[in-house]
Scaffold this motif. Sequence first.
Motif, PDB file in Angstrom:
ATOM      1  N   VAL A 304       0.407   5.632   5.401  1.00 50.85           N
ATOM      2  CA  VAL A 304       1.617   6.031   5.209  1.00 50.85           C
ATOM      3  C   VAL A 304       1.679   7.545   4.798  1.00 50.85           C
ATOM      4  O   VAL A 304       1.656   7.554   3.686  1.00 50.85           O
ATOM      5  CB  VAL A 304       3.290   5.305   5.133  1.00 50.85           C
ATOM      6  N   THR A 305       1.675   8.603   5.387  1.00 53.09           N
ATOM      7  CA  THR A 305       1.234   9.693   5.183  1.00 53.09           C
ATOM      8  C   THR A 305       2.590  10.679   5.347  1.00 53.09           C
ATOM      9  O   THR A 305       3.096  10.210   6.699  1.00 53.09           O
ATOM     10  CB  THR A 305       0.583  10.641   5.599  1.00 53.09           C
ATOM     11  N   PHE A 306       3.593  11.571   4.193  1.00 57.60           N
ATOM     12  CA  PHE A 306       4.206  12.572   4.152  1.00 57.60           C
ATOM     13  C   PHE A 306       4.176  13.694   4.442  1.00 57.60           C
ATOM     14  O   PHE A 306       3.388  14.105   3.668  1.00 57.60           O
ATOM     15  CB  PHE A 306       5.488  11.842   3.262  1.00 57.60           C
ATOM     16  N   VAL A 307       4.496  14.300   5.589  1.00 58.91           N
ATOM     17  CA  VAL A 307       4.054  15.152   5.952  1.00 58.91           C
ATOM     18  C   VAL A 307       5.343  16.804   5.797  1.00 58.91           C
ATOM     19  O   VAL A 307       6.318  16.745   6.890  1.00 58.91           O
ATOM     20  CB  VAL A 307       3.443  15.632   7.007  1.00 58.91           C
ATOM     21  N   SER A 308       5.160  17.197   5.187  1.00 57.27           N
ATOM     22  CA  SER A 308       7.109  18.419   5.345  1.00 57.27           C
ATOM     23  C   SER A 308       6.880  19.611   5.361  1.00 57.27           C
ATOM     24  O   SER A 308       5.942  20.232   4.729  1.00 57.27           O
ATOM     25  CB  SER A 308       7.506  18.511   4.244  1.00 57.27           C
ATOM     26  N   PHE A 313       2.380  14.864   1.215  1.00 58.86           N
ATOM     27  CA  PHE A 313       3.112  15.115   0.555  1.00 58.86           C
ATOM     28  C   PHE A 313       2.376  13.537  -0.967  1.00 58.86           C
ATOM     29  O   PHE A 313       2.262  13.796  -1.848  1.00 58.86           O
ATOM     30  CB  PHE A 313       5.020  15.544   0.044  1.00 58.86           C
ATOM     31  N   SER A 314       2.455  12.610   0.193  1.00 64.80           N
ATOM     32  CA  SER A 314       2.261  11.531  -0.985  1.00 64.80           C
ATOM     33  C   SER A 314       1.492  10.736   0.412  1.00 64.80           C
ATOM     34  O   SER A 314       2.049  10.554   1.684  1.00 64.80           O
ATOM     35  CB  SER A 314       2.954  11.095  -1.568  1.00 64.80           C
ATOM     36  N   SER A 315       0.857   9.682   0.107  1.00 65.20           N
ATOM     37  CA  SER A 315       1.502   8.501   1.276  1.00 65.20           C
ATOM     38  C   SER A 315       0.937   7.738   0.249  1.00 65.20           C
ATOM     39  O   SER A 315       0.541   7.255  -0.900  1.00 65.20           O
ATOM     40  CB  SER A 315      -0.548   8.696   2.050  1.00 65.20           C
ATOM     41  N   SER A 316       1.223   6.417   0.534  1.00 67.28           N
ATOM     42  CA  SER A 316       1.119   4.672   0.025  1.00 67.28           C
ATOM     43  C   SER A 316       0.791   3.933   1.033  1.00 67.28           C
ATOM     44  O   SER A 316       0.512   3.803   2.355  1.00 67.28           O
ATOM     45  CB  SER A 316       2.546   4.961  -0.744  1.00 67.28           C
ATOM     46  N   SER A 317       0.017   2.375   0.766  1.00 62.09           N
ATOM     47  CA  SER A 317      -0.007   1.276   1.271  1.00 62.09           C
ATOM     48  C   SER A 317       0.730   0.236   0.839  1.00 62.09           C
ATOM     49  O   SER A 317       1.896   0.495  -0.709  1.00 62.09           O
ATOM     50  CB  SER A 317      -0.818   1.571   1.674  1.00 62.09           C
ATOM     51  N   SER A 318       1.294   0.011   1.653  1.00 63.62           N
ATOM     52  CA  SER A 318       1.922  -1.707   0.817  1.00 63.62           C
ATOM     53  C   SER A 318       1.094  -3.076   1.915  1.00 63.62           C
ATOM     54  O   SER A 318       0.351  -2.684   2.546  1.00 63.62           O
ATOM     55  CB  SER A 318       3.503  -1.188   1.322  1.00 63.62           C
TER      56      SER A 318
END
Length: 322
Positions: A304-308, A313-318
């Motif tokens: 999951v990638t956050f773009v602003s 800014f960051s990416s994470s996975s679960s």
Amino acid sequence: DAQYTYTFTGWDPVITAVTGDADYTAQYSSTVNSYTVTWVVDGVTTTETYDYGATPAFTGSTDKAPDVQYTYTFSGWAPAIAPVTGNATYTAQYTQTLNQYTVTWIVDGVTTTETYDYGATPSFSGSTDKAPDAQYTYTFVGWSPAIGAVTGDVTYTAQYTSADVPYTVTFVDEDGTVLDTQTMRYGDTPVFAGTTPTKAADAQYTYTFSGWTPAITAVTGDVTYTAQYTATVNQYTITWIVDGVTTTQLLDYGATPSFSGSTDKAPTAQYTYTFKEWTPALEAVKGEATYTAAYDKTLRKYAVTFVSNGETFSSSSSSSAA
């Protein structure tokens, strides 16, 4: 006279002129008389001449040929021999001995002999039994030739009637159940009279009648024939289910099933799958069976990638396991 024949030879004294009374006595010469002696031997006549007073003696053979009944032995003359006093006939006299003959008995190839007097009627004192053989039993019915008074050497052979020996032929199933029983003669060939034997199939085999043991041959004794079967291994359908897809194969009883296809299972959006085992567990074939592929599943992970303003800014996975 009996002893002499006389021939006149003259006078005694010699005759002369008469000179007085005279006696003249006739004179004779004497010749001894001969007589015929007749010998009769076994009906054959011979003659000889003997002087009066001689004692005759036979110079030929006094043998008398035996006949079937008697043997003869010379025993003297009748009348008894005496000095010749006239013609005489002497007949040979004999003592007679009853002849004996050999009687031979043949019983079942075994020979025995006995001696009997001429005219006697023989009688066998042994056993006339004849041992049965594989084919026949025997019953004594008499002698050949028929027994009669003895007149010479003779052989009597025991005669028999024969009867077939009965034999039992039994046909049995593999488990010993009697299927057919027959009584047959020696040398006959048995034929099974029933329907073709059958044997129920079991899980492993289907059975087909293949014949008899021992092999059927001409009868030589009691015999039991046992049904024989050829066994064909049964085949069973094995069904494989992999991710809902079914395939089948035929395997022999006792074979160990082995899947030859792919056990892959397509992933879903949520999970990936790894083959784990078959259910139920594989075992040697004993019948039709269905095996279903079982899987371990793993929850899929996503980034999951956050773009602003174009800046990440960051990416994470679960992840979670299910």
